[in-house]
Design a protein around this motif. Structure first.
Motif, PDB file in Angstrom:
ATOM      1  N   HIS A  17       0.840  -1.196   0.000  1.00 20.39           N
ATOM      2  CA  HIS A  17       0.000   0.000   0.000  1.00 20.39           C
ATOM      3  C   HIS A  17       0.883   1.257   0.000  1.00 20.39           C
ATOM      4  O   HIS A  17       1.503   1.590   1.014  1.00 20.39           O
ATOM      5  CB  HIS A  17      -0.932  -0.026   1.206  1.00 20.39           C
ATOM      6  CG  HIS A  17      -1.742  -1.285   1.297  1.00 20.39           C
ATOM      7  ND1 HIS A  17      -2.870  -1.503   0.545  1.00 20.39           N
ATOM      8  CD2 HIS A  17      -1.536  -2.420   2.011  1.00 20.39           C
ATOM      9  CE1 HIS A  17      -3.350  -2.696   0.810  1.00 20.39           C
ATOM     10  NE2 HIS A  17      -2.564  -3.275   1.703  1.00 20.39           N
ATOM     11  N   LYS A  18       0.937   1.927  -1.152  1.00 20.72           N
ATOM     12  CA  LYS A  18       1.855   3.052  -1.337  1.00 20.72           C
ATOM     13  C   LYS A  18       1.108   4.388  -1.362  1.00 20.72           C
ATOM     14  O   LYS A  18       0.042   4.514  -1.958  1.00 20.72           O
ATOM     15  CB  LYS A  18       2.627   2.865  -2.650  1.00 20.72           C
ATOM     16  CG  LYS A  18       3.820   3.791  -2.811  1.00 20.72           C
ATOM     17  CD  LYS A  18       4.581   3.454  -4.085  1.00 20.72           C
ATOM     18  CE  LYS A  18       5.802   4.350  -4.254  1.00 20.72           C
ATOM     19  NZ  LYS A  18       6.550   4.043  -5.475  1.00 20.72           N
ATOM     20  N   CYS A  19       1.723   5.398  -0.728  1.00 22.66           N
ATOM     21  CA  CYS A  19       1.168   6.752  -0.710  1.00 22.66           C
ATOM     22  C   CYS A  19       1.546   7.466  -2.012  1.00 22.66           C
ATOM     23  O   CYS A  19       2.726   7.571  -2.354  1.00 22.66           O
ATOM     24  CB  CYS A  19       1.704   7.520   0.503  1.00 22.66           C
ATOM     25  SG  CYS A  19       1.231   9.246   0.522  1.00 22.66           S
ATOM     26  N   ASP A  20       0.546   7.979  -2.730  1.00 20.11           N
ATOM     27  CA  ASP A  20       0.786   8.678  -4.001  1.00 20.11           C
ATOM     28  C   ASP A  20       1.391  10.062  -3.806  1.00 20.11           C
ATOM     29  O   ASP A  20       1.915  10.653  -4.756  1.00 20.11           O
ATOM     30  CB  ASP A  20      -0.533   8.812  -4.779  1.00 20.11           C
ATOM     31  CG  ASP A  20      -1.103   7.456  -5.187  1.00 20.11           C
ATOM     32  OD1 ASP A  20      -0.294   6.537  -5.433  1.00 20.11           O
ATOM     33  OD2 ASP A  20      -2.339   7.325  -5.241  1.00 20.11           O
ATOM     34  N   CYS A  55       3.756  11.081  -1.060  1.00 20.44           N
ATOM     35  CA  CYS A  55       5.179  11.077  -0.679  1.00 20.44           C
ATOM     36  C   CYS A  55       5.931   9.810  -1.063  1.00 20.44           C
ATOM     37  O   CYS A  55       7.147   9.721  -0.906  1.00 20.44           O
ATOM     38  CB  CYS A  55       5.324  11.306   0.826  1.00 20.44           C
ATOM     39  SG  CYS A  55       4.648   9.945   1.836  1.00 20.44           S
ATOM     40  N   GLY A  56       5.186   8.779  -1.560  1.00 19.66           N
ATOM     41  CA  GLY A  56       5.836   7.548  -1.999  1.00 19.66           C
ATOM     42  C   GLY A  56       6.085   6.527  -0.908  1.00 19.66           C
ATOM     43  O   GLY A  56       6.589   5.432  -1.179  1.00 19.66           O
ATOM     44  N   LYS A  57       5.740   6.861   0.333  1.00 21.21           N
ATOM     45  CA  LYS A  57       5.962   5.931   1.441  1.00 21.21           C
ATOM     46  C   LYS A  57       4.999   4.748   1.322  1.00 21.21           C
ATOM     47  O   LYS A  57       3.836   4.910   0.942  1.00 21.21           O
ATOM     48  CB  LYS A  57       5.743   6.648   2.770  1.00 21.21           C
ATOM     49  CG  LYS A  57       6.203   5.837   3.965  1.00 21.21           C
ATOM     50  CD  LYS A  57       6.153   6.639   5.250  1.00 21.21           C
ATOM     51  CE  LYS A  57       6.625   5.784   6.420  1.00 21.21           C
ATOM     52  NZ  LYS A  57       6.536   6.513   7.702  1.00 21.21           N
ATOM     53  N   SER A  58       5.521   3.530   1.648  1.00 19.91           N
ATOM     54  CA  SER A  58       4.698   2.317   1.538  1.00 19.91           C
ATOM     55  C   SER A  58       4.382   1.746   2.914  1.00 19.91           C
ATOM     56  O   SER A  58       5.153   1.909   3.865  1.00 19.91           O
ATOM     57  CB  SER A  58       5.429   1.262   0.705  1.00 19.91           C
ATOM     58  OG  SER A  58       5.605   1.726  -0.621  1.00 19.91           O
ATOM     59  N   PHE A  59       3.246   1.032   2.981  1.00 22.04           N
ATOM     60  CA  PHE A  59       2.769   0.471   4.247  1.00 22.04           C
ATOM     61  C   PHE A  59       2.320  -0.970   4.044  1.00 22.04           C
ATOM     62  O   PHE A  59       1.917  -1.360   2.947  1.00 22.04           O
ATOM     63  CB  PHE A  59       1.599   1.300   4.785  1.00 22.04           C
ATOM     64  CG  PHE A  59       1.949   2.752   5.010  1.00 22.04           C
ATOM     65  CD1 PHE A  59       2.460   3.178   6.218  1.00 22.04           C
ATOM     66  CD2 PHE A  59       1.797   3.680   3.986  1.00 22.04           C
ATOM     67  CE1 PHE A  59       2.810   4.507   6.417  1.00 22.04           C
ATOM     68  CE2 PHE A  59       2.129   5.008   4.174  1.00 22.04           C
ATOM     69  CZ  PHE A  59       2.632   5.429   5.399  1.00 22.04           C
ATOM     70  N   THR A  60       2.368  -1.738   5.130  1.00 25.68           N
ATOM     71  CA  THR A  60       1.964  -3.150   5.067  1.00 25.68           C
ATOM     72  C   THR A  60       0.450  -3.287   5.058  1.00 25.68           C
ATOM     73  O   THR A  60      -0.090  -4.228   4.501  1.00 25.68           O
ATOM     74  CB  THR A  60       2.529  -3.948   6.267  1.00 25.68           C
ATOM     75  OG1 THR A  60       2.165  -3.279   7.477  1.00 25.68           O
ATOM     76  CG2 THR A  60       4.034  -4.091   6.187  1.00 25.68           C
ATOM     77  N   ARG A  61      -0.272  -2.346   5.671  1.00 27.10           N
ATOM     78  CA  ARG A  61      -1.724  -2.433   5.783  1.00 27.10           C
ATOM     79  C   ARG A  61      -2.424  -1.214   5.188  1.00 27.10           C
ATOM     80  O   ARG A  61      -1.918  -0.093   5.294  1.00 27.10           O
ATOM     81  CB  ARG A  61      -2.164  -2.579   7.245  1.00 27.10           C
ATOM     82  CG  ARG A  61      -1.528  -3.710   8.000  1.00 27.10           C
ATOM     83  CD  ARG A  61      -1.887  -5.063   7.445  1.00 27.10           C
ATOM     84  NE  ARG A  61      -3.275  -5.397   7.668  1.00 27.10           N
ATOM     85  CZ  ARG A  61      -3.849  -6.489   7.219  1.00 27.10           C
ATOM     86  NH1 ARG A  61      -3.170  -7.335   6.477  1.00 27.10           N
ATOM     87  NH2 ARG A  61      -5.109  -6.742   7.476  1.00 27.10           N
ATOM     88  N   LYS A  62      -3.592  -1.428   4.612  1.00 27.42           N
ATOM     89  CA  LYS A  62      -4.336  -0.352   3.957  1.00 27.42           C
ATOM     90  C   LYS A  62      -4.788   0.715   4.956  1.00 27.42           C
ATOM     91  O   LYS A  62      -4.746   1.907   4.667  1.00 27.42           O
ATOM     92  CB  LYS A  62      -5.551  -0.950   3.234  1.00 27.42           C
ATOM     93  CG  LYS A  62      -6.251   0.057   2.328  1.00 27.42           C
ATOM     94  CD  LYS A  62      -7.437  -0.569   1.616  1.00 27.42           C
ATOM     95  CE  LYS A  62      -8.155   0.440   0.730  1.00 27.42           C
ATOM     96  NZ  LYS A  62      -9.304  -0.161   0.022  1.00 27.42           N
ATOM     97  N   TYR A  63      -5.259   0.264   6.152  1.00 27.13           N
ATOM     98  CA  TYR A  63      -5.782   1.230   7.125  1.00 27.13           C
ATOM     99  C   TYR A  63      -4.685   2.165   7.638  1.00 27.13           C
ATOM    100  O   TYR A  63      -4.941   3.321   7.979  1.00 27.13           O
ATOM    101  CB  TYR A  63      -6.491   0.513   8.283  1.00 27.13           C
ATOM    102  CG  TYR A  63      -5.594  -0.034   9.358  1.00 27.13           C
ATOM    103  CD1 TYR A  63      -5.274   0.715  10.487  1.00 27.13           C
ATOM    104  CD2 TYR A  63      -5.061  -1.318   9.264  1.00 27.13           C
ATOM    105  CE1 TYR A  63      -4.457   0.205  11.474  1.00 27.13           C
ATOM    106  CE2 TYR A  63      -4.243  -1.833  10.242  1.00 27.13           C
ATOM    107  CZ  TYR A  63      -3.950  -1.070  11.354  1.00 27.13           C
ATOM    108  OH  TYR A  63      -3.133  -1.569  12.338  1.00 27.13           O
ATOM    109  N   VAL A  64      -3.410   1.674   7.657  1.00 26.28           N
ATOM    110  CA  VAL A  64      -2.281   2.525   8.074  1.00 26.28           C
ATOM    111  C   VAL A  64      -2.031   3.595   7.005  1.00 26.28           C
ATOM    112  O   VAL A  64      -1.753   4.760   7.326  1.00 26.28           O
ATOM    113  CB  VAL A  64      -1.009   1.679   8.316  1.00 26.28           C
ATOM    114  CG1 VAL A  64       0.140   2.556   8.810  1.00 26.28           C
ATOM    115  CG2 VAL A  64      -1.280   0.554   9.313  1.00 26.28           C
ATOM    116  N   LEU A  65      -2.157   3.195   5.739  1.00 27.28           N
ATOM    117  CA  LEU A  65      -2.032   4.157   4.640  1.00 27.28           C
ATOM    118  C   LEU A  65      -3.119   5.228   4.738  1.00 27.28           C
ATOM    119  O   LEU A  65      -2.847   6.428   4.528  1.00 27.28           O
ATOM    120  CB  LEU A  65      -2.127   3.430   3.294  1.00 27.28           C
ATOM    121  CG  LEU A  65      -2.254   4.317   2.044  1.00 27.28           C
ATOM    122  CD1 LEU A  65      -1.019   5.211   1.882  1.00 27.28           C
ATOM    123  CD2 LEU A  65      -2.465   3.470   0.799  1.00 27.28           C
TER     124      LEU A  65
END
Length: 472
Positions: free
Chosen positions: A333-336, A338-348
């Motif tokens: 799950h990547k932030c469009d 800043c580009g930071k990625s996360f393991t879970r959608k809810y954290v994104l």
């Protein structure tokens, strides 16, 4: 003059034959024998599929007038034959007799393949059809096949959405009376079927059977996409819906879709703030019973799912799976922005709230707002002076477990965050941010007395203390 009936009369002969068990009229098709010829003829009509007596209500046809009359009585609701044991009434004496056999536990019809015994011959016939895979009646809509026509008719009611049995308590409707009765038992709290393993009770025998399958680890329903197996078909169906992205039930409040009506109902209770499940230990209340169960596990320190890499234990299996994703650095799950990625959608999603400046969690004491509830909780601990977390190395008390972790990283010399300008390695992300502010010359903390500005709030506090000392 006295008259005597001739012993060779037709009726008298028939009576003698019947008492003696003499059956001279044999069926050439199935070998069954009969006392009278006209009974054999009626029997042959059945073999030939001759059904001259047709019901105008439902279209069902019968070979014999007697069965047709009983069928009409059923439509008319005529039930003159009542069971003395349970009070259930029947249209015919023969049906009552079969019913009483069930009460008496009579099982004269035994399957020669698996040994299972049945009260009624028709049930044995259906059972044997299942063994042989005979399914004469096929659904034109979904292709599913059935051994009996009436079962197909009930199945078609389901496709047509015909639900004539409605619950006056909750409004839920059912296509079959038997399911409706079980639903009413649930409202009444009737749970006659108890599990011998864990003591949990159920309203129906079938539900208990499914529950026992879970204890036995029976997983007959396997997903052809990912290989995951399930005990219950309904769970398997929900799982396939997830793969296909099917979400029939949508929340009118927030727009979130759900795979089942039950899940949507529980979600709406959350919106309404309904919390009927309270913890007897700490008083905390929950919307769902499953959440209370997990909470009680926390009190009991039950953590059966242990990570083989770091040894950390979890209450639920899915929490361990998420944790393993972290070890494997799986971040889908990547932030469009800043580009930071996360393991879970809810954290994104929480991360995106931060980008959007959304701060829904406000402190009632000082008015400061936070994008995440966990940050507000830490802030409230600061107000309350809660410092339960003590460092074993320097004995400093830290306001939160998370802050203690960063503090211990500092002791261990862990420097995961590197400055892209000067190359300096920093132990925490927050400290790196302050360091970058210094490079950029950002001075957001200004003294109201002399106007001097500082990069860090802590430096401003030291400066204000000096002002206060100079005035003494």
């Amino acid at each position: 003059m006295r008259y005597f009936r001739k012993e060779n009369s037709h009726d008298f002969k028939f009576e003698i034959d019947m008492q003696a068990g003499i059956k001279n009229h044999k069926c050439d098709i199935c070998g069954k024998s009969f006392t009278r010829k006209y009974v054999l003829m009626r029997h042959l009509d059945m073999h030939g599929g001759i059904k001259n007596h047709k019901c105008d209500t439902c279209g069902k046809a019968f070979s014999r007038k007697g069965y047709f009359k009983l069928h009409l009585d059923m439509h008319a609701g005529v039930t003159n034959h009542e069971c003395d044991i349970c009070g259930k009434a029947f249209a015919s004496k023969s049906n009552l007799k079969h019913h009483l056999d069930k009460h008496a536990g009579v099982t004269n019809h035994k399957c020669h393949i698996c040994g299972k015994a049945f009260t009624w011959k028709c049930n044995l016939k259906n059972h044997l059809d299942r063994h042989s895979g005979i399914t004469h009646h096929k659904c034109d809509i979904c292709g599913k096949s059935f051994t009996r026509k009436y079962v197909l008719m009930r199945h078609l009611d389901m496709h047509g959405g015909i639900k004539n049995h409605k619950c006056d308590t909750c409004g839920k409707a059912f296509s079959r009376k038997v399911y409706f009765k079980l639903h009413l038992d649930m409202h009444a709290g009737v749970t006659n079927h108890e599990c011998d393993i864990c003591g949990k009770a159920f309203a129906s025998k079938s539900n208990l059977k499914h529950h026992l399958d879970k204890h036995a680890g029976v997983t007959n329903h396997k997903c052809h996409i990912c290989g995951k197996a399930f005990t219950w078909k309904c769970n398997f169906k929900n799982h396939l819906d997830r793969h296909s992205g099917v979400t029939h039930h949508k929340c009118d409040v927030c727009g979130k879709p759900f795979k089942s009506k039950g899940n949507l109902k529980r979600h709406l209770e959350m919106h309404a703030g309904i919390q009927n499940h309270a913890c007897d230990i700490c008083g905390k209340a929950f919307t769902q019973k499953s959440d209370l169960k997990l909470h009680l596990y926390m009190h009991a320190s039950i953590r059966n799912h242990i990570c083989e890499i770091c040894g950390k234990a979890f209450i639920r299996k899915y929490l361990l799976e998420r944790h393993l994703d972290m070890h494997a650095s799986i971040k889908n799950h990547k932030c469009d922005i800043c580009g930071k990625s996360f393991t879970r959608k809810y954290v994104l999603m929480r991360h995106l709230d931060m980008h959007g400046g959304i701060k829904n969690h406000e402190c009632d004491i000082c008015g400061k707002a936070f994008s995440q509830k966990v940050e507000l909780n830490l802030h409230l601990e600061m107000h309350a002076g809660v410092t339960d977390h003590k460092c074993d190395i320097c004995e400093k008390t830290i306001k939160s477990k998370r802050a203690l972790k960063f503090h211990l990283d500092m002791h261990a010399g862990v420097t995961n965050h590197k400055c892209c300008i000067c190359g300096k390695a920093i132990s925490t992300k927050g400290t790196l941010k302050l360091h970058l502010d210094m490079h950029a010359g950002v001075t957001n903390h200004k003294c109201d007395i002399c106007g001097k500005a500082f990069i860090q709030k802590s430096n401003l506090n030291v400066h204000l203390e000096r002002h206060a000392q100079s005035q003494m």
